[in-house]
Design an enzyme around this catalytic site. Structure first.
Site, PDB file in Angstrom:
ATOM      1  N   LYS A  24     -12.603  -1.173   8.289  1.00 29.68           N
ATOM      2  CA  LYS A  24     -11.565  -0.362   8.933  1.00 29.68           C
ATOM      3  C   LYS A  24     -11.548   1.060   8.381  1.00 29.68           C
ATOM      4  O   LYS A  24     -11.503   2.030   9.135  1.00 29.68           O
ATOM      5  CB  LYS A  24     -10.195  -1.044   8.742  1.00 29.68           C
ATOM      6  CG  LYS A  24      -9.058  -0.368   9.500  1.00 29.68           C
ATOM      7  CD  LYS A  24      -7.933  -1.344   9.816  1.00 29.68           C
ATOM      8  CE  LYS A  24      -7.076  -1.656   8.610  1.00 29.68           C
ATOM      9  NZ  LYS A  24      -5.963  -0.695   8.442  1.00 29.68           N
ATOM     10  N   SER A  25     -11.593   1.189   7.050  1.00 26.35           N
ATOM     11  CA  SER A  25     -11.554   2.517   6.429  1.00 26.35           C
ATOM     12  C   SER A  25     -12.721   3.381   6.889  1.00 26.35           C
ATOM     13  O   SER A  25     -12.559   4.573   7.187  1.00 26.35           O
ATOM     14  CB  SER A  25     -11.590   2.386   4.903  1.00 26.35           C
ATOM     15  OG  SER A  25     -10.466   1.703   4.422  1.00 26.35           O
ATOM     16  N   ARG A  29     -12.990   6.896   9.414  1.00 28.73           N
ATOM     17  CA  ARG A  29     -13.622   8.122   8.932  1.00 28.73           C
ATOM     18  C   ARG A  29     -14.837   8.500   9.773  1.00 28.73           C
ATOM     19  O   ARG A  29     -15.101   9.682   9.988  1.00 28.73           O
ATOM     20  CB  ARG A  29     -13.993   7.960   7.459  1.00 28.73           C
ATOM     21  CG  ARG A  29     -12.773   7.963   6.541  1.00 28.73           C
ATOM     22  CD  ARG A  29     -13.082   7.330   5.169  1.00 28.73           C
ATOM     23  NE  ARG A  29     -11.998   7.471   4.211  1.00 28.73           N
ATOM     24  CZ  ARG A  29     -10.901   6.711   4.180  1.00 28.73           C
ATOM     25  NH1 ARG A  29     -10.755   5.751   5.092  1.00 28.73           N
ATOM     26  NH2 ARG A  29      -9.967   6.893   3.266  1.00 28.73           N
ATOM     27  N   GLY A  97      -1.470   4.031   9.002  1.00 32.15           N
ATOM     28  CA  GLY A  97      -1.238   4.997   7.939  1.00 32.15           C
ATOM     29  C   GLY A  97      -2.466   5.832   7.645  1.00 32.15           C
ATOM     30  O   GLY A  97      -2.363   7.010   7.297  1.00 32.15           O
ATOM     31  N   ARG A 125       7.265   4.384   6.721  1.00 31.86           N
ATOM     32  CA  ARG A 125       6.385   4.542   5.564  1.00 31.86           C
ATOM     33  C   ARG A 125       6.442   5.969   5.018  1.00 31.86           C
ATOM     34  O   ARG A 125       6.572   6.929   5.772  1.00 31.86           O
ATOM     35  CB  ARG A 125       4.946   4.144   5.928  1.00 31.86           C
ATOM     36  CG  ARG A 125       4.855   2.661   6.264  1.00 31.86           C
ATOM     37  CD  ARG A 125       3.476   2.241   6.713  1.00 31.86           C
ATOM     38  NE  ARG A 125       2.508   2.260   5.636  1.00 31.86           N
ATOM     39  CZ  ARG A 125       1.229   1.945   5.789  1.00 31.86           C
ATOM     40  NH1 ARG A 125       0.764   1.588   6.976  1.00 31.86           N
ATOM     41  NH2 ARG A 125       0.406   1.975   4.766  1.00 31.86           N
ATOM     42  N   SER A 172      -4.558   6.703  -4.730  1.00 34.24           N
ATOM     43  CA  SER A 172      -4.474   6.420  -3.296  1.00 34.24           C
ATOM     44  C   SER A 172      -5.583   7.147  -2.561  1.00 34.24           C
ATOM     45  O   SER A 172      -5.646   8.384  -2.585  1.00 34.24           O
ATOM     46  CB  SER A 172      -3.118   6.873  -2.744  1.00 34.24           C
ATOM     47  OG  SER A 172      -3.148   6.929  -1.332  1.00 34.24           O
ATOM     48  N   GLN A 174      -5.835   7.435   0.591  1.00 35.94           N
ATOM     49  CA  GLN A 174      -5.283   8.201   1.703  1.00 35.94           C
ATOM     50  C   GLN A 174      -4.778   9.562   1.228  1.00 35.94           C
ATOM     51  O   GLN A 174      -5.017  10.583   1.883  1.00 35.94           O
ATOM     52  CB  GLN A 174      -4.170   7.409   2.385  1.00 35.94           C
ATOM     53  CG  GLN A 174      -4.682   6.169   3.100  1.00 35.94           C
ATOM     54  CD  GLN A 174      -3.571   5.387   3.778  1.00 35.94           C
ATOM     55  OE1 GLN A 174      -2.405   5.766   3.728  1.00 35.94           O
ATOM     56  NE2 GLN A 174      -3.932   4.277   4.413  1.00 35.94           N
ATOM     57  N   ASP A 323      -5.195  -4.251  -0.946  1.00 38.31           N
ATOM     58  CA  ASP A 323      -5.004  -4.909   0.350  1.00 38.31           C
ATOM     59  C   ASP A 323      -5.234  -6.415   0.284  1.00 38.31           C
ATOM     60  O   ASP A 323      -4.860  -7.138   1.216  1.00 38.31           O
ATOM     61  CB  ASP A 323      -5.945  -4.310   1.405  1.00 38.31           C
ATOM     62  CG  ASP A 323      -5.504  -2.921   1.838  1.00 38.31           C
ATOM     63  OD1 ASP A 323      -4.302  -2.616   1.729  1.00 38.31           O
ATOM     64  OD2 ASP A 323      -6.365  -2.134   2.288  1.00 38.31           O
ATOM     65  N   LYS A 350       3.678  -0.701   2.096  1.00 39.85           N
ATOM     66  CA  LYS A 350       2.610  -0.957   3.065  1.00 39.85           C
ATOM     67  C   LYS A 350       3.231  -1.197   4.436  1.00 39.85           C
ATOM     68  O   LYS A 350       4.369  -0.789   4.689  1.00 39.85           O
ATOM     69  CB  LYS A 350       1.763  -2.145   2.600  1.00 39.85           C
ATOM     70  CG  LYS A 350       0.869  -1.837   1.404  1.00 39.85           C
ATOM     71  CD  LYS A 350      -0.259  -0.914   1.798  1.00 39.85           C
ATOM     72  CE  LYS A 350      -1.263  -0.694   0.695  1.00 39.85           C
ATOM     73  NZ  LYS A 350      -2.386   0.167   1.133  1.00 39.85           N
TER      74      LYS A 350
END
Length: 435
Positions: A24-25, A29, A97, A125, A172, A174, A323, A350
């Site tokens: 997913k990450s 990107r 997020g 969030r 983090s 993010q 996660d 989260k």
């Protein structure tokens, strides 16, 4: 009334191979970074799930051409690093997020106005942790609740953003990624220092686009891109997501007589905390066919049933497995002795408050087996587990963890299971196939 899915107990050990869906990450990107180039990028094994489609929708609204060849394959063509265009509508980040926080960094330096909204979960969030360093760089971002929550408006600035050295109070990816993406357009190098190294997919992929980055300890420095210095590759192949593989790593460990081979899984060292903890618990896990793909380490992972024992782990490893805490808590219920998890306060912000959700729902299935702490959990293993009706709290990782727990024990009645569409739309069809 909430839809309820029945998960039956596993009648036999789970056997066979599983193709793990794209990370997913990295899927997020790949579309973002390809959209900043000016040549077509062919993306393979893209995760066709709701979160990643939120990123596709935002990039399209910014003038990027995205064509799907099939569900998991697409071609992204941007208009160059300075080629994003002002959106005609509010940008909807949905539940994602990653979409929102990374795009805040990407859009803060742009010469146009942009406004973000999201679903009810994302609206709760906290965004202040990203907004503060971006404001320090000169960005102008305004939101609800003291600029901490959606909706958010990003206003263009007259001057270039400033390159800064930001010492982040949290590890983090993010937060780090938002700052680095803003740094692409800054007037000087941008450095982010973290208490521990968070996942580094942004750095790995930006390097593949020709961006100059340097790492020293827990710090990474990005140098602004000179004209012509951002070069998109022809192709990106997204590895399988270890966060999705985690559910089968645990199921394969705790369901008797199981033997699974998880194919094409990303084993980036900043993401493999789940392998370290399960191995320490006594899991039988081996890596096969290790290789590199697009700057990321990939392997097939074999797992078979094992007798697990409790362990303790905390803040130092947390960025590498944050996660995976819900499904590690499942493993802990089946382990001998206690498992103590600390340094996991990040789970409270989260998709839901995951510490509270784990404690509340596990308590229904295994009364007296779990203690909720301010920044973690204590789980008493070898628990007596009953069949019960539980809720996912609308959280995809809770839904999948509870499904694995039910399959390994006496079954479970699961509310709001459709939340798995956020990251793993085919999860329940895999469970049906293995059962």
């Amino acid at each position: 009334m909430a839809e309820i899915r029945t998960i039956a107990p596993a009648r036999h050990g789970w056997q066979g191979e599983i193709d793990i869906p794209g990370d997913k990450s990295i899927s997020h990107r790949s579309v973002m970074f390809a959209g900043l180039g000016n040549t077509p990028v062919h993306i393979r094994n893209f995760l066709h799930a709701e979160d990643c489609l939120s990123t596709v929708g935002v990039m399209r609204a910014l003038g990027v051409d995205v064509k799907f060849l099939n569900e998991n394959e697409l071609i992204v063509t941007g208009n160059g690093l300075h080629g994003l265009t002002e959106p005609l509508t509010v940008l909807d980040a949905g539940n994602s997020g990653t979409t929102l926080r990374l795009m805040m960094g990407l859009l803060a330096p742009q010469p146009f106005l942009s406004v973000f909204c999201g679903d009810s979960s994302l609206t709760r969030r906290p965004m202040g942790r990203v907004l503060r360093p971006l404001s320090e760089m000169g960005a102008q971002i305004y939101g609800r609740s003291g600029n901490n929550n959606l909706p958010l408006t990003i206003v263009p600035t007259e001057a270039k953003l400033r390159g800064i050295h930001y010492k982040s109070p949290v590890a983090s990816a993010q937060v780090k990624s938002a700052i680095l993406l803003a740094g692409l357009y800054a007037d000087a190098p941008t450095t982010v220092t973290e208490p521990y190294v968070s996942r580094d997919h942004t750095e790995q992929m930006l390097a593949g686009f020709g961006v100059h980055l340097e790492r020293s300890g827990t710090s990474v420095t990005l140098y602004p891109v000179e004209k012509g210095g951002y070069r998109a590759p022809d192709e990106i192949t997204v590895p399988g997501d270890i966060s999705s593989a985690a559910f089968f790593l645990v199921a394969g460990s705790i369901i008797a007589d199981s033997r699974l081979l998880l194919k094409n899984v990303g084993i980036n060292p900043t993401r493999t905390g789940i392998l370290d903890v399960l191995t320490e618990m006594g899991a039988h896990i081996t890596l096969q066919n290790e290789r590199m793909s697009g700057g990321e380490r990939v392997a097939d992972i074999a797992v078979e049933a094992a007798h697990l024992h409790g362990v303790s782990f905390g803040a130092e490893i947390m960025p590498r497995l944050i996660d995976e805490i819900p499904v590690l808590a499942v493993a802990a219920l089946f382990a001998k002795g206690d498992t103590v998890i600390t340094g996991a306060g990040e789970l409270r912000v989260k998709e839901t408050d995951r510490l509270r959700a784990i404690a509340a729902e596990f308590q229904k299935l295994a009364p007296g087996s779990i203690e909720e702490r301010e920044d973690g959990l204590v789980i008493h293993g070898n628990a007596k587990i009953e069949r019960a009706q539980v809720s996912s709290w609308g959280d995809h990782r809770m839904a999948m963890s509870l499904a694995v727990l039910g399959a390994a024990a006496e079954g479970v009645l699961l509310e709001n299971s459709d939340s798995v569409n956020i990251s793993y739309p085919t999860f329940f069809s895999e469970l049906d196939r293995l059962s």
